[in-house]
Design a protein around this motif. Structure first.
Motif, PDB file in Angstrom:
ATOM      1  N   THR A 281      82.857 139.488  30.227  1.00 27.12           N
ATOM      2  CA  THR A 281      82.901 138.070  29.860  1.00 27.12           C
ATOM      3  C   THR A 281      82.566 137.895  28.386  1.00 27.12           C
ATOM      4  OG1 THR A 281      82.149 137.527  32.092  1.00 27.12           O
ATOM      5  CG2 THR A 281      82.092 135.772  30.483  1.00 27.12           C
TER       6      THR A 281
ATOM      7  N   ALA B  42      80.077 132.349  27.516  1.00 26.99           N
ATOM      8  CA  ALA B  42      79.875 133.593  28.265  1.00 26.99           C
ATOM      9  C   ALA B  42      78.410 133.809  28.605  1.00 26.99           C
ATOM     10  CB  ALA B  42      80.401 134.780  27.462  1.00 26.99           C
TER      11      ALA B  42
ATOM     12  N   LEU C  21      76.888 132.941  32.058  1.00 28.57           N
ATOM     13  CA  LEU C  21      77.256 133.718  33.254  1.00 28.57           C
ATOM     14  C   LEU C  21      76.537 135.057  33.238  1.00 28.57           C
ATOM     15  CD1 LEU C  21      81.106 133.036  33.243  1.00 28.57           C
ATOM     16  CD2 LEU C  21      79.331 131.795  34.476  1.00 28.57           C
ATOM     17  N   ASP C  22      75.207 135.028  33.321  1.00 25.67           N
ATOM     18  CA  ASP C  22      74.443 136.259  33.186  1.00 25.67           C
ATOM     19  C   ASP C  22      74.193 136.961  34.514  1.00 25.67           C
ATOM     20  OD1 ASP C  22      72.804 134.325  34.163  1.00 25.67           O
ATOM     21  OD2 ASP C  22      71.210 134.545  32.667  1.00 25.67           O
TER      22      ASP C  22
ATOM     23  N   PRO D  75      75.991 138.724  37.431  1.00 28.05           N
ATOM     24  CA  PRO D  75      77.318 139.207  37.834  1.00 28.05           C
ATOM     25  C   PRO D  75      77.649 138.923  39.293  1.00 28.05           C
ATOM     26  CG  PRO D  75      75.787 141.042  37.580  1.00 28.05           C
ATOM     27  CD  PRO D  75      75.081 139.821  37.055  1.00 28.05           C
TER      28      PRO D  75
ATOM     29  N   GLU E 236      77.074 136.167  40.853  1.00 29.24           N
ATOM     30  CA  GLU E 236      77.508 134.786  41.012  1.00 29.24           C
ATOM     31  C   GLU E 236      78.825 134.512  40.279  1.00 29.24           C
ATOM     32  OE1 GLU E 236      74.361 132.235  39.764  1.00 29.24           O
ATOM     33  OE2 GLU E 236      73.007 132.836  41.376  1.00 29.24           O
ATOM     34  N   ASN E 237      79.336 135.517  39.570  1.00 26.39           N
ATOM     35  CA  ASN E 237      80.568 135.342  38.811  1.00 26.39           C
ATOM     36  C   ASN E 237      81.741 135.261  39.783  1.00 26.39           C
ATOM     37  OD1 ASN E 237      82.977 135.912  37.295  1.00 26.39           O
ATOM     38  ND2 ASN E 237      81.660 136.591  35.629  1.00 26.39           N
TER      39      ASN E 237
ATOM     40  N   LYS F 293      85.477 132.771  28.232  1.00 25.74           N
ATOM     41  CA  LYS F 293      84.891 131.570  28.838  1.00 25.74           C
ATOM     42  C   LYS F 293      84.877 130.433  27.816  1.00 25.74           C
ATOM     43  CE  LYS F 293      83.165 129.640  32.432  1.00 25.74           C
ATOM     44  NZ  LYS F 293      84.193 129.228  33.375  1.00 25.74           N
TER      45      LYS F 293
ATOM     46  N   VAL G 235      80.006 125.337  31.649  1.00 17.68           N
ATOM     47  CA  VAL G 235      79.640 125.629  33.037  1.00 17.68           C
ATOM     48  C   VAL G 235      78.855 124.447  33.612  1.00 17.68           C
ATOM     49  CG1 VAL G 235      78.332 127.224  34.510  1.00 17.68           C
ATOM     50  CG2 VAL G 235      79.638 128.102  32.558  1.00 17.68           C
TER      51      VAL G 235
ATOM     52  N   GLY H 256      84.440 127.868  37.184  1.00 18.57           N
ATOM     53  CA  GLY H 256      84.387 129.085  37.978  1.00 18.57           C
ATOM     54  C   GLY H 256      85.494 129.125  39.014  1.00 18.57           C
TER      55      GLY H 256
ATOM     56  N   ASP I 133      88.659 130.011  37.296  1.00 14.89           N
ATOM     57  CA  ASP I 133      88.701 131.450  37.029  1.00 14.89           C
ATOM     58  C   ASP I 133      89.129 132.209  38.274  1.00 14.89           C
ATOM     59  OD1 ASP I 133      87.736 130.839  34.500  1.00 14.89           O
ATOM     60  OD2 ASP I 133      85.657 131.315  34.996  1.00 14.89           O
TER      61      ASP I 133
END
Length: 267
Positions: A53, A58, A61-62, A64, A66-67, A88, A92, A99, A102
């Motif tokens: 990401t 980006a 979205l730390d 992974p 929940e990505n 990104k 968010v 999301g 995506d």
């Protein structure tokens, strides 16, 4: 061979909250539309799935696990892996289905490469209520929790649109909790433009009660003479529809520098 796919920003031209269902979810009637811009996904065949990401948002979205890109890859059977890079560009927790968009883009990429399983809609719905709509990424009515799709006469394709977010994240759950519970009636009938004009967003008032700057965004958009300005989803992003690209671009230039904006057209 690499491939690119845009995760088109989702907006709710109208969003009517009808009642709380027995399963605890809210019964919704919404008019989905999609902007011809958003996040950008690039994919390469790989030995195993991976997600990288980058881009302005980006850092949010730390986690992974929940990505939604990774989760979408996990629910789609394929003969080979995909190495996906996600640019990104969409904020968010912003009411744009970022999301979900995506995930929808992943479904379209896998469809182009290998086809989708017959139960793809059920697989998409398990990832989130907006994901089936985002796989299609075209104007339509969503019912139930938003997962039931109904065709609508789309007379808004190509309409100039401006998205504005005050850079304040707003989670969906608290906004629904703040809704007053009053059923204000169904979506209007007619083509998309009529539903948009005569419809409403029942989450606008509860969202403003939690995030007052949304009212400032709407007020700033109203003075730019759009034919419609409204909050999208559960906020905090608002959108405005214009009669010309020039009017849209002038409005974008008039927004405060610290707000996030994206100009485009409806798909």
């Amino acid at each position: 061979m690499g491939m690119n796919e845009t995760a088109y920003a989702k907006i709710n031209l109208a969003l009517h909250v009808r009642r709380v269902r027995e399963d605890g979810y809210h019964a919704l009637e919404t008019l989905f539309a999609f902007v011809d811009a958003g996040d950008v996904l690039t994919a390469q065949p790989a030995a195993q799935d991976s997600v990288t990401t980058l881009g302005e948002f980006a850092g949010v979205l730390d986690n992974p696990f929940e990505n939604l890109v990774a989760r979408a890859l996990n629910v789609l059977p394929r003969p080979q892996g995909l190495g996906v890079t996600l640019e990104k560009n969409l904020p968010v927790a912003a009411g744009l289905g970022g999301g979900s968009a995506d995930a929808g883009a992943v479904f379209r990429m896998v469809e182009a490469l290998h086809g989708l399983p017959d139960d793809w809609q059920a697989r998409a719905a398990k990832l989130g209520a907006d994901v089936p709509a985002c796989v299609l990424s075209r104007t339509h009515i969503g019912l139930g929790t938003g997962t039931e799709q109904v065709e609508v006469e789309d007379d808004l394709a190509g309409n100039p649109v401006l998205l504005v977010n005050p850079r304040v994240p707003l989670s969906t759950g608290p906004v629904f909790k703040a809704w007053d519970g009053e059923d204000r009636g169904p979506l209007p009938q007619g083509p998309a433009s009529q539903i948009a004009r005569e419809g409403r967003n029942d989450l606008e008032a509860p969202a403003i009660s939690l995030c007052p700057v949304i009212a400032e965004v709407l007020a700033a958009l109203e003075v730019t003479n759009p034919w419609l300005a409204r909050m999208s989803g559960s906020g905090a992003t608002c959108f405005a529809l214009y009669d010309s690209p020039e009017a849209r671009d002038a409005a974008q230039a008039a927004m405060p520098q610290e707000w996030w904006t994206m100009a485009g057209r409806l798909r």
